[in-house]
Design an enzyme around this catalytic site. Structure first.
Site, PDB file in Angstrom:
ATOM      1  N   GLY A  18      18.290   0.400   0.247  1.00  0.00           N
ATOM      2  CA  GLY A  18      17.990   1.700   0.856  1.00  0.00           C
ATOM      3  C   GLY A  18      19.009   2.799   0.648  1.00  0.00           C
ATOM      4  O   GLY A  18      19.101   3.718   1.462  1.00  0.00           O
ATOM      5  N   ASN A  20      18.899   5.093  -1.685  1.00  0.00           N
ATOM      6  CA  ASN A  20      18.140   6.339  -1.926  1.00  0.00           C
ATOM      7  C   ASN A  20      17.506   6.867  -0.638  1.00  0.00           C
ATOM      8  O   ASN A  20      17.456   8.074  -0.412  1.00  0.00           O
ATOM      9  CB  ASN A  20      17.086   6.123  -3.009  1.00  0.00           C
ATOM     10  CG  ASN A  20      17.677   6.227  -4.398  1.00  0.00           C
ATOM     11  OD1 ASN A  20      18.053   7.313  -4.827  1.00  0.00           O
ATOM     12  ND2 ASN A  20      17.820   5.098  -5.066  1.00  0.00           N
ATOM     13  N   MET A  96       9.435  -2.587  -4.163  1.00  0.00           N
ATOM     14  CA  MET A  96       9.268  -3.528  -5.275  1.00  0.00           C
ATOM     15  C   MET A  96       7.836  -4.020  -5.447  1.00  0.00           C
ATOM     16  O   MET A  96       7.618  -5.167  -5.823  1.00  0.00           O
ATOM     17  CB  MET A  96      10.218  -4.722  -5.074  1.00  0.00           C
ATOM     18  CG  MET A  96      11.678  -4.344  -5.030  1.00  0.00           C
ATOM     19  SD  MET A  96      12.206  -3.419  -6.500  1.00  0.00           S
ATOM     20  CE  MET A  96      12.195  -4.742  -7.700  1.00  0.00           C
ATOM     21  N   LEU A  99       1.725  -0.191  -6.759  1.00  0.00           N
ATOM     22  CA  LEU A  99       0.693   0.383  -5.898  1.00  0.00           C
ATOM     23  C   LEU A  99      -0.614   0.509  -6.679  1.00  0.00           C
ATOM     24  O   LEU A  99      -0.625   0.968  -7.820  1.00  0.00           O
ATOM     25  CB  LEU A  99       1.162   1.741  -5.385  1.00  0.00           C
ATOM     26  CG  LEU A  99       2.340   1.639  -4.395  1.00  0.00           C
ATOM     27  CD1 LEU A  99       3.027   2.988  -4.227  1.00  0.00           C
ATOM     28  CD2 LEU A  99       1.887   1.097  -3.048  1.00  0.00           C
ATOM     29  N   HIS A 115      13.352   6.033 -10.609  1.00  0.00           N
ATOM     30  CA  HIS A 115      13.560   4.912 -11.523  1.00  0.00           C
ATOM     31  C   HIS A 115      14.902   5.091 -12.239  1.00  0.00           C
ATOM     32  O   HIS A 115      15.210   6.198 -12.691  1.00  0.00           O
ATOM     33  CB  HIS A 115      12.415   4.852 -12.539  1.00  0.00           C
ATOM     34  CG  HIS A 115      12.517   3.675 -13.441  1.00  0.00           C
ATOM     35  ND1 HIS A 115      12.265   2.383 -13.017  1.00  0.00           N
ATOM     36  CD2 HIS A 115      12.874   3.577 -14.746  1.00  0.00           C
ATOM     37  CE1 HIS A 115      12.453   1.551 -14.021  1.00  0.00           C
ATOM     38  NE2 HIS A 115      12.824   2.247 -15.075  1.00  0.00           N
ATOM     39  N   VAL A 150       2.958   1.498 -13.931  1.00  0.00           N
ATOM     40  CA  VAL A 150       4.359   1.366 -13.513  1.00  0.00           C
ATOM     41  C   VAL A 150       5.229   2.391 -14.241  1.00  0.00           C
ATOM     42  O   VAL A 150       5.317   2.358 -15.474  1.00  0.00           O
ATOM     43  CB  VAL A 150       4.873  -0.069 -13.823  1.00  0.00           C
ATOM     44  CG1 VAL A 150       6.330  -0.207 -13.425  1.00  0.00           C
ATOM     45  CG2 VAL A 150       4.023  -1.078 -13.083  1.00  0.00           C
TER      46      VAL A 150
HETATM   47  C1  GRF Z   1      17.278   2.244  -7.402  1.00  0.00           C
HETATM   48  O1  GRF Z   1      18.047   2.059  -8.551  1.00  0.00           O
HETATM   49  C2  GRF Z   1      15.942   2.862  -7.742  1.00  0.00           C
HETATM   50  O2  GRF Z   1      16.009   3.757  -8.811  1.00  0.00           O
HETATM   51  C3  GRF Z   1      15.134   1.651  -8.129  1.00  0.00           C
HETATM   52  O3  GRF Z   1      15.536   0.635  -7.247  1.00  0.00           O
HETATM   53  C4  GRF Z   1      16.859   0.912  -6.795  1.00  0.00           C
HETATM   54  C5  GRF Z   1      16.788   0.973  -5.301  1.00  0.00           C
HETATM   55  O4  GRF Z   1      18.048   1.127  -4.724  1.00  0.00           O
HETATM   56  N1  GRF Z   1      13.718   1.946  -8.080  1.00  0.00           N
HETATM   57  P1  GRF Z   1      18.172   1.538  -3.194  1.00  0.00           P
HETATM   58  O5  GRF Z   1      17.359   0.514  -2.391  1.00  0.00           O
HETATM   59  O6  GRF Z   1      17.625   2.925  -3.046  1.00  0.00           O
HETATM   60  O7  GRF Z   1      19.633   1.447  -2.891  1.00  0.00           O
END
Ligand code: GRF
Length: 209
Positions: A18, A20, A96, A99, A115, A150
């Protein structure tokens, strides 16, 4: 777009750490930021992201795929929870699961993903490892609108970072993550300000030269 009290209502989908999500929560706490996270939904009970949501006083929900007959039923449950909270934008942030169209139809043009590569290079899992194994000299991060496939939707923002000769997956991931944490709040801000328009695969930002 659902804007309450002038702020865009955002739902965030997570599965893990989490960071982001945290960048979005921090942005929303800044005065004048035009969006607020109103719900965080995880498909995994133990996701650290859920604690980050609670610490910020944001509702944290678990919707477990185990409780649903198939992918479509799970996706429709997500749609129900988000709609019930009048969410105007859904941000996948390390979510993960793929959708289905049941989800993307409901939130068409109102769902984003982040991504850790310069798409269309290296979609799917372990993007940073793919970049290293391919010998790329430049890597980066992409925020894009979500469609049924995806990592294929129209690209909103990208940022690049160099790949160093001594990089490992961890060091490269950390360098990319800095850019992710900058890009995602910026993309949400542009959406909330109504500055994004999509024509085919191209996303135009109003006010950008
Ligand atoms: C990030 O690198 C994002 O780009 C990818 O999964 C990772 C998630 O990291 N889709 P976080 O859970 O936000 O730390």
């Amino acid at each position: 777009m659902t804007v309450a009290g002038g702020r865009l209502r955002v739902g965030v989908l997570v599965s893990g750490r989490g960071s982001n999500l945290q960048a979005l929560l921090d942005a929303c706490a800044r005065p004048g930021y035009p969006a607020e996270v109103v719900v965080v939904i995880s498909d995994r009970e133990r996701a650290a992201a859920l604690d980050r949501a609670r610490a910020a006083g944001v509702e944290a929900l678990v919707v477990s795929p185990k409780d649903f007959a198939d992918r479509e039923a799970f996706d429709l449950a997500l749609v129900r929870e988000l709609t019930a909270r009048r969410v105007g934008l859904v941000c996948s942030a390390g979510f993960m699961r793929i959708l289905s169209s049941a989800f993307t139809r409901a939130f068409s043009g109102r769902a984003m993903n982040i991504h850790p590569s310069l798409l269309p290079a290296f979609p799917g899992l372990h993007a940073q490892r793919q970049a290293l194994e391919h010998g790329a000299k430049v890597a980066g991060a992409t925020v894009h609108f979500q469609d049924e496939a995806v990592d294929t939707g129209p690209i909103i923002l990208q940022a690049s970072v160099p790949v160093h000769p001594d990089d490992t997956e961890d060091t490269l991931s950390a360098r990319i993550l800095v850019e992710e944490h900058r890009l995602y709040p910026e993309a949400v801000r542009l959406f909330a300000e109504g500055r994004l328009s999509v024509a085919g695969r191209r996303v135009f930002v109003k006010g950008d030269r």
